[in-house]
Design an enzyme around this catalytic site. Structure first.
Site, PDB file in Angstrom:
ATOM      1  CG  HIS A 174      84.025 -31.994 -42.344  1.00 49.44           C
ATOM      2  ND1 HIS A 174      85.391 -32.125 -42.241  1.00 49.44           N
ATOM      3  CD2 HIS A 174      83.819 -31.166 -43.415  1.00 49.44           C
ATOM      4  CE1 HIS A 174      85.980 -31.419 -43.186  1.00 49.44           C
ATOM      5  NE2 HIS A 174      85.047 -30.829 -43.921  1.00 49.44           N
ATOM      6  CG  ASP A 214      90.727 -32.281 -41.121  1.00 50.98           C
ATOM      7  OD1 ASP A 214      89.725 -31.805 -40.553  1.00 50.98           O
ATOM      8  OD2 ASP A 214      91.877 -32.260 -40.618  1.00 50.98           O
TER       9      ASP A 214
END
Length: 526
Positions: free
Chosen positions: A497, A501
């Site tokens: 992450h 995204d």
């Protein structure tokens, strides 16, 4: 006169410390016989003799720091010419004696026999550790398939080495008799080190190990002395540490410079933090076990491969901001297409048409649209890769490995299926090389072959994405307002992450789903 110089020490390593000399001036040396041992901040390097002869001068004494290509010693080749022959065969000296004295005529008769035995007994071939792969400097001797005195054929497997990533079989460099085993099972050997000696024939085998034991004695005694590295001694003295306070990681528990650095860093951290540092989970001892339970337990040392798998997976969890997103795919169209063309595919290409080629193609297609899933973090930079080196996770009897199919985005279905079949077979046989498991940019893991319905795969660092495939199971689905039974599969994308995204991760899975539910999109690049 031959010069002994410091070899290339590795990337970013410019100097080393002379730790131990196995020979002294005046000693006879053979080609490739180990002369000395150098220590760097990372590894220990043995320096072999470039030629046969006599060690005439040692330029860099023990404890001195030398740079790459620096002069270590001088070897006088002329004086050393008889040295190799002098070890196994004093017979050539006995042969000239009957010539000036013709009276003892019986002696020339055994002389030819001895002369024949001399080259056979002296024809020793060293069994060396092969190249282990990029960044791999040592291995553990796992199994010896032959014992001392056994006859071996050329290329017959002598032993198996285990590294952090793969198992390496060591074949016999020539036919003969296995002489002295210098590295027994369980010992750690460096890349390029000697494992054993191989005699030329079975007749002199009993005599061959005896001379071989003499040069081997020096390294053996060195290992048992457990003499700490000179650079480590110096640093321990500077920081007021004793060898008992430092855990050695070198050969036979030798304390290296990096071990002292770790001990100094640990001491500084302990002084800065009031409370004692929390031990890592691996360091937590077991709870109490009853005697009855202990009798029924079996304790087996983790292999180096399993230790590396455990460490890398835990490092992945600790380093990446890992998150998993899920979707499901209707496999109806892929299964229909496969059933329709599998026989023609096998007849033309000689390999079965499986599901992995469809998933590989679908992932390559999706990675072009979402390039951050095919990227990695390097410090404060993001490295976007304009290629797809697809890792295919494969379970083997020794653990999980990930062979890499390079440039999978430019390969056909048939080429992908052939590459998967070939690398899968090599993985199960433990014959994958280090190069075949490095450089992957994305990974596919198929837990469905074991019956897994859903799971969250762990990233294969430094990659930022891994796709988990699962079991195909028929489930009731609503299609155009009607309930129908469809073969469904859950897909899981674990991603970093920090650079991917949620939108990118979901988009990637949707593109894979669309390509599999309508395979014609792959042909039209849609």
């Amino acid at each position: 006169m031959s010069e002994v110089r410091v070899p290339t020490l590795g990337e970013s390593v410019t100097e080393a410390t002379v730790a131990t000399w196995f020979k002294k001036p005046g000693d006879a040396v053979a080609v490739d016989e180990m002369l000395c041992e150098l220590e760097t901040d990372k590894v220990t390097v043995e320096v072999p003799s470039p030629a046969a002869g006599t060690l005439s001068e040692i330029v860099a004494a023990e404890g001195e720091t030398v740079g790459v290509d620096a002069l270590l010693a001088q070897i006088s080749e002329g004086a050393g010419a008889p040295a190799p022959a002098a070890e196994p065969a004093p017979e050539p000296k006995a042969a000239p004696e009957p010539e000036p004295e013709p009276e003892p005529e019986p002696e020339p008769a055994p002389a030819p026999a001895e002369a024949e035995a001399a080259p056979q007994g002296g024809d020793e071939v060293p069994v060396m550790v092969p190249t282990l792969g990029e960044s791999v400097t040592e291995a553990t001797v796992s199994t010896w398939f032959k014992a001392e005195g056994d006859s071996v054929a050329a290329d017959e497997m002598l032993c198996e080495l285990e590294t952090d990533k793969v198992s390496v079989e060591v074949p016999a460099p020539a036919a003969g008799v296995l002489g002295k085993i210098l590295a027994p099972e369980g010992s750690t050997v460096a890349a390029g080190g000697q494992l054993a000696t191989l005699s030329g024939s079975g007749a002199p085998a009993s005599a061959a190990p005896a001379p071989a034991a003499a040069p081997a004695a020096a390294p053996a005694s060195n290992g048992k002395d457990v003499e700490d590295a000179p650079s480590a001694k110096k640093m321990m003295a500077e920081h007021g540490l004793s060898s008992d306070q430092v855990e050695g990681s070198g050969k036979d528990g030798r304390v290296m410079k990096e071990d002292v650095q770790k001990a100094v860093a640990a001491g500084a951290q302990a002084a800065a933090v009031a409370t004692a540092p929390t031990p890592e989970p691996a360091a937590i001892p077991r709870g109490p076990v009853t005697a009855d339970d202990a009798d029924r337990e079996e304790r087996v040392k983790m292999t180096r491969l399993r230790q590396t798998i455990a460490r890398r997976l835990k490092d992945s969890q600790n380093t990446a901001a890992m998150l998993t997103t899920y979707n499901e795919v209707d496999m109806t169209e892929v299964m229909a297409l496969r059933n329709e063309y599998k026989d023609l595919f096998l007849k033309k290409h000689g390999v079965k048409l499986g599901f992995m080629s469809f998933f590989t193609k679908a992932c390559c297609h999706a990675l072009k649209e979402v390039p951050e899933v095919n990227a990695e973090i390097d410090g404060t930079d993001i490295v976007y890769k304009n290629y797809v080196h697809m890792g295919i996770a494969a379970g083997t009897p020794t653990g999980l490995v990930v062979p890499v199919i390079r440039d999978a985005d430019s390969m056909s279905f048939a080429a992908i299926e052939k590459a998967i079949a070939e690398k899968g077979a090599r993985a199960r046989e433990g014959k994958l090389s280090m190069a075949e498991m490095q450089g992957g940019s994305f990974t596919i893991s198929n837990g469905g072959v074991y019956g897994s319905l859903m799971s969250s795969p762990i990233l294969n660092p430094p990659q930022s994405g891994i796709l988990g495939m699962h079991k195909i199971q028929e489930r009731p689905m609503v299609i155009n307002g009607e309930i129908t039974i469809r073969p469904m599969m859950y897909l899981a994308l674990s991603y970093d992450h920090r650079i991917v995204d949620g939108k990118g991760a979901v988009t990637f899975l949707v593109r894979v789903k669309e390509a599999l539910e309508d395979p014609r999109r792959l042909l039209m690049d849609l």
